[in-house]
Design a protein around this motif. Structure first.
Motif, PDB file in Angstrom:
ATOM      1  N   CYS A 359       0.919  -1.161   0.054  1.00 51.46           N
ATOM      2  CA  CYS A 359       0.000   0.076   0.036  1.00 51.46           C
ATOM      3  C   CYS A 359       0.966   1.324  -0.095  1.00 51.46           C
ATOM      4  CB  CYS A 359      -0.789   0.159   1.160  1.00 51.46           C
ATOM      5  SG  CYS A 359      -2.001  -1.440   1.339  1.00 51.46           S
ATOM      6  N   ASP A 360       0.628   2.333  -0.779  1.00 45.37           N
ATOM      7  CA  ASP A 360       1.255   3.308  -1.134  1.00 45.37           C
ATOM      8  C   ASP A 360       0.369   4.555  -0.931  1.00 45.37           C
ATOM      9  OD1 ASP A 360       4.003   4.648  -1.802  1.00 45.37           O
ATOM     10  OD2 ASP A 360       2.701   5.477  -3.388  1.00 45.37           O
ATOM     11  N   ASP A 362      -1.285   8.061  -1.716  1.00 48.92           N
ATOM     12  CA  ASP A 362      -1.501   9.033  -2.690  1.00 48.92           C
ATOM     13  C   ASP A 362      -1.734  10.479  -2.026  1.00 48.92           C
ATOM     14  OD1 ASP A 362      -1.076   7.193  -4.544  1.00 48.92           O
ATOM     15  OD2 ASP A 362      -3.402   6.599  -4.567  1.00 48.92           O
ATOM     16  N   GLU A 404       4.994   3.750   2.786  1.00 49.86           N
ATOM     17  CA  GLU A 404       4.510   2.453   2.232  1.00 49.86           C
ATOM     18  C   GLU A 404       4.169   1.619   3.415  1.00 49.86           C
ATOM     19  OE1 GLU A 404       6.845   2.218  -2.087  1.00 49.86           O
ATOM     20  OE2 GLU A 404       7.812   1.031  -0.406  1.00 49.86           O
ATOM     21  N   THR A 425      -9.188   0.830   0.807  1.00 49.93           N
ATOM     22  CA  THR A 425      -9.192   2.054   0.176  1.00 49.93           C
ATOM     23  C   THR A 425     -10.125   3.108   0.683  1.00 49.93           C
ATOM     24  OG1 THR A 425      -8.573   0.786  -1.885  1.00 49.93           O
ATOM     25  CG2 THR A 425      -9.987   2.920  -1.991  1.00 49.93           C
ATOM     26  N   THR A 444      -3.163   3.508  -2.831  1.00 53.01           N
ATOM     27  CA  THR A 444      -2.758   2.580  -4.203  1.00 53.01           C
ATOM     28  C   THR A 444      -2.257   1.185  -3.647  1.00 53.01           C
ATOM     29  OG1 THR A 444      -2.535   4.359  -5.831  1.00 53.01           O
ATOM     30  CG2 THR A 444      -2.175   2.002  -6.343  1.00 53.01           C
ATOM     31  N   MET A 469       1.226  -2.617  -8.000  1.00 52.57           N
ATOM     32  CA  MET A 469       0.710  -1.233  -7.380  1.00 52.57           C
ATOM     33  C   MET A 469       0.993  -0.229  -8.315  1.00 52.57           C
ATOM     34  SD  MET A 469       2.378   0.618  -4.166  1.00 52.57           S
ATOM     35  CE  MET A 469       4.151   0.856  -5.067  1.00 52.57           C
ATOM     36  N   TYR A 470       2.353  -0.082  -8.964  1.00 53.94           N
ATOM     37  CA  TYR A 470       2.531   1.128  -9.805  1.00 53.94           C
ATOM     38  C   TYR A 470       1.416   0.755 -11.127  1.00 53.94           C
ATOM     39  CZ  TYR A 470       6.383   2.926  -7.447  1.00 53.94           C
ATOM     40  OH  TYR A 470       7.032   3.502  -6.346  1.00 53.94           O
ATOM     41  N   LYS A 473      -1.211   2.578 -10.188  1.00 55.18           N
ATOM     42  CA  LYS A 473      -1.160   4.278 -10.113  1.00 55.18           C
ATOM     43  C   LYS A 473      -1.494   4.550 -11.608  1.00 55.18           C
ATOM     44  CE  LYS A 473       1.655   4.776  -6.093  1.00 55.18           C
ATOM     45  NZ  LYS A 473       0.634   6.019  -5.452  1.00 55.18           N
ATOM     46  N   ARG A 476      -4.757   4.451 -12.951  1.00 53.71           N
ATOM     47  CA  ARG A 476      -5.578   5.500 -12.478  1.00 53.71           C
ATOM     48  C   ARG A 476      -5.419   7.049 -12.964  1.00 53.71           C
ATOM     49  NH1 ARG A 476      -5.085   4.460  -7.610  1.00 53.71           N
ATOM     50  NH2 ARG A 476      -3.431   5.826  -7.057  1.00 53.71           N
ATOM     51  N   GLY A 477      -4.103   7.178 -13.371  1.00 52.68           N
ATOM     52  CA  GLY A 477      -3.559   8.349 -13.876  1.00 52.68           C
ATOM     53  C   GLY A 477      -4.191   8.458 -15.422  1.00 52.68           C
TER      54      GLY A 477
END
Length: 492
Positions: A359-360, A362, A404, A425, A444, A469-470, A473, A476-477
């Protein structure tokens, strides 16, 4: 009765005590032998009156220590009523082994217990120092007995009386040592402690005077006892009397110097007894057993305290070795070891699956930039609490560093994996109320799983979760970018 506040001046108490000492001394000196017991009785009842009045008025919030002192004073007063003639006769320090000697020793034991009860709260940060001071006082009574008291005891001294007298001296020395240590810890309460210290020292001096002298020495020892009564009567009247039971920080540390003094003190009585044995003194066997009976319980208590300190230190070290200092979650080292253990169980077939969620946060950096690192730390602590509440009871939550976090789930999640991710989330996205304002962050999550037949190690598993995870991200971007149909028309 209205008692002075802690900020009130203490000189009225000092002046009244000095006047009472002078007045009582003059009355005792002018009174004949038939009236001296009455003067002494009036003086001995005065501290009972002041203590009970202070307790009834609420001036002394911690009642137990003072009630124990009242019990001890009551025993002394009862002994005075039963044996009024001892005021005019040599009694103090004569080791007669009478019921009055037993009453006096029992009363002083109540004083010691009362002082111990008083310091239990005040010395909560330094119980070892109080035990050491009491031990030092007890052991300091050994030389006083062997070099001052015992050589001057009358021929009529009884063995039981000598035991009572020695125990009484050691207890008084223990009280004095304990009071001195309490006064060293903090300034509040030192006025009352000063009176209690004078009481102990003067009582000890009265006993020694009764042993060293007879005839006129009886007058001096009785006069000193009246001073002791008047000073203990002044103790609850002092404005700072309530402070002697308030907790304070630790005093001087227990370094090598203090432990060295303690070792010297504990060696005093055995060395004195050994010297007496070598010299062929018949009374050499008295000090060691009586002193040991009083010292051993305190030594055992000190050992128990040191053992407790060691256990707490080991628990603290073990906790800090496995937990993150800021959030209280498991740290990177411990969570990595747990992943290795879980993967080993999967390889052995005792666990069907391992799942990790990376989990990172945002939007966390703007919180730090706008509100400062204290606000960022508060958010991290709140996120840690929410993650712990969102996962299952058997799941482990750790912080890898920065913003993180990693969640280790043992066993197959199945459809519950999506529910778990949704709960995480939702929990993290809820606003965080801070002193500087309300902030919000997102999260994320990247998931990776390992089951039987999939040979992966911990680094590979974390790498898969990191890639997922990335990817989330990045997705979602892309979703956050406006579609071409929604884009504003280009200017011409």
């Amino acid at each position: 009765m209205r008692w002075p506040r802690a900020t009130a001046p203490a000189w009225p108490v000092h002046a009244a005590t000095a006047a009472a000492v002078v007045g009582a001394g003059a009355a005792y000196a002018l009174a004949g032998p038939e009236w001296r017991p009455a003067v002494y009785t009036l003086v001995s009842v005065l501290p009972i009156v002041t203590l009970l009045a202070a307790l009834a008025s609420g001036h002394l919030p911690d009642r137990r220590p003072w009630l124990l002192a009242v019990v001890g004073l009551g025993l002394l007063f009862a002994g005075q009523l039963i044996f009024p003639g001892w005021v005019n006769e040599p009694h103090l320090g004569r080791a007669q082994g009478s019921a009055l000697d037993l009453t006096q020793s029992t009363a002083h034991m109540f004083f010691l217990v009362g002082v111990a009860a008083a310091v239990r709260r005040r010395a909560s940060a330094d119980p070892g120092g109080i035990i050491d001071a009491t031990l030092f006082g007890l052991c300091a009574g050994g030389p006083l007995w062997e070099w001052v008291i015992q050589p001057h005891l009358p021929a009529a001294a009884q063995p039981f009386g000598q035991v009572l007298l020695l125990a009484d001296l050691l207890v008084l020395c223990g009280v004095i040592g304990c009071v001195v240590r309490i006064g060293m810890m903090a300034r509040p309460g030192r006025g009352t402690l000063g009176y209690l210290l004078v009481t102990g020292v003067v009582t000890l001096a009265a006993t020694a005077t009764g042993t060293l002298a007879s005839g006129s020495g009886t007058v001096w020892s009785t006069g000193l006892m009246m001073v002791a009564y008047l000073t203990i009567a002044a103790a609850p009247l002092h404005p700072d009397a309530p402070a002697i039971t308030l907790p304070v920080g630790a005093g001087p540390g227990a370094g090598r110097q203090r432990l060295g003094w303690l070792a010297a003190a504990l060696s005093a009585n055995p060395l004195i007894a050994a010297v007496q044995v070598l010299r062929g003194t018949e009374s050499a066997s008295l000090l060691l057993p009586v002193g040991t009976l009083l010292v051993v319980p305190l030594v055992l208590l000190r050992i128990r305290h040191l053992s407790g300190q060691r256990d707490r230190a080991e628990q603290t070290l073990a906790y800090h070795a496995t937990h993150d200092e800021l959030t209280g979650l498991y740290n990177r080292r411990h969570i990595a070891a747990e992943i290795d253990r879980a993967l080993a169980e999967v390889d052995r077939g005792t666990l069907d699956e391992v799942t990790i969620l990376l989990c990172d946060l945002d939007g966390f950096k703007p919180v730090n930039d706008r509100y400062g690192h204290p606000a960022g730390d508060a958010v991290l602590r709140a996120v840690a609490s929410r993650l712990t509440a969102a996962v299952r009871r058997e799941d482990l939550v750790g912080r890898l560093g920065g913003d993180e976090f990693l969640i280790l789930c043992r066993g197959a999640l199945g459809p519950e994996s999506a529910e778990l991710t949704a709960r995480i989330t939702e929990a993290v996205r809820a606003p965080f109320p801070l002193a500087a304002g309300v902030v919000s962050v997102g999260v994320t999550t990247g998931m990776a799983q390992a089951g039987p037949g999939r040979t992966v190690d911990r680094d590979v598993l974390i790498g898969l979760a990191d890639a997922a995870m990335y990817a989330g991200k990045a997705a979602r971007g892309r979703d956050a970018r406006p579609h071409r149909d929604d884009a504003a028309p280009a200017s011409r």
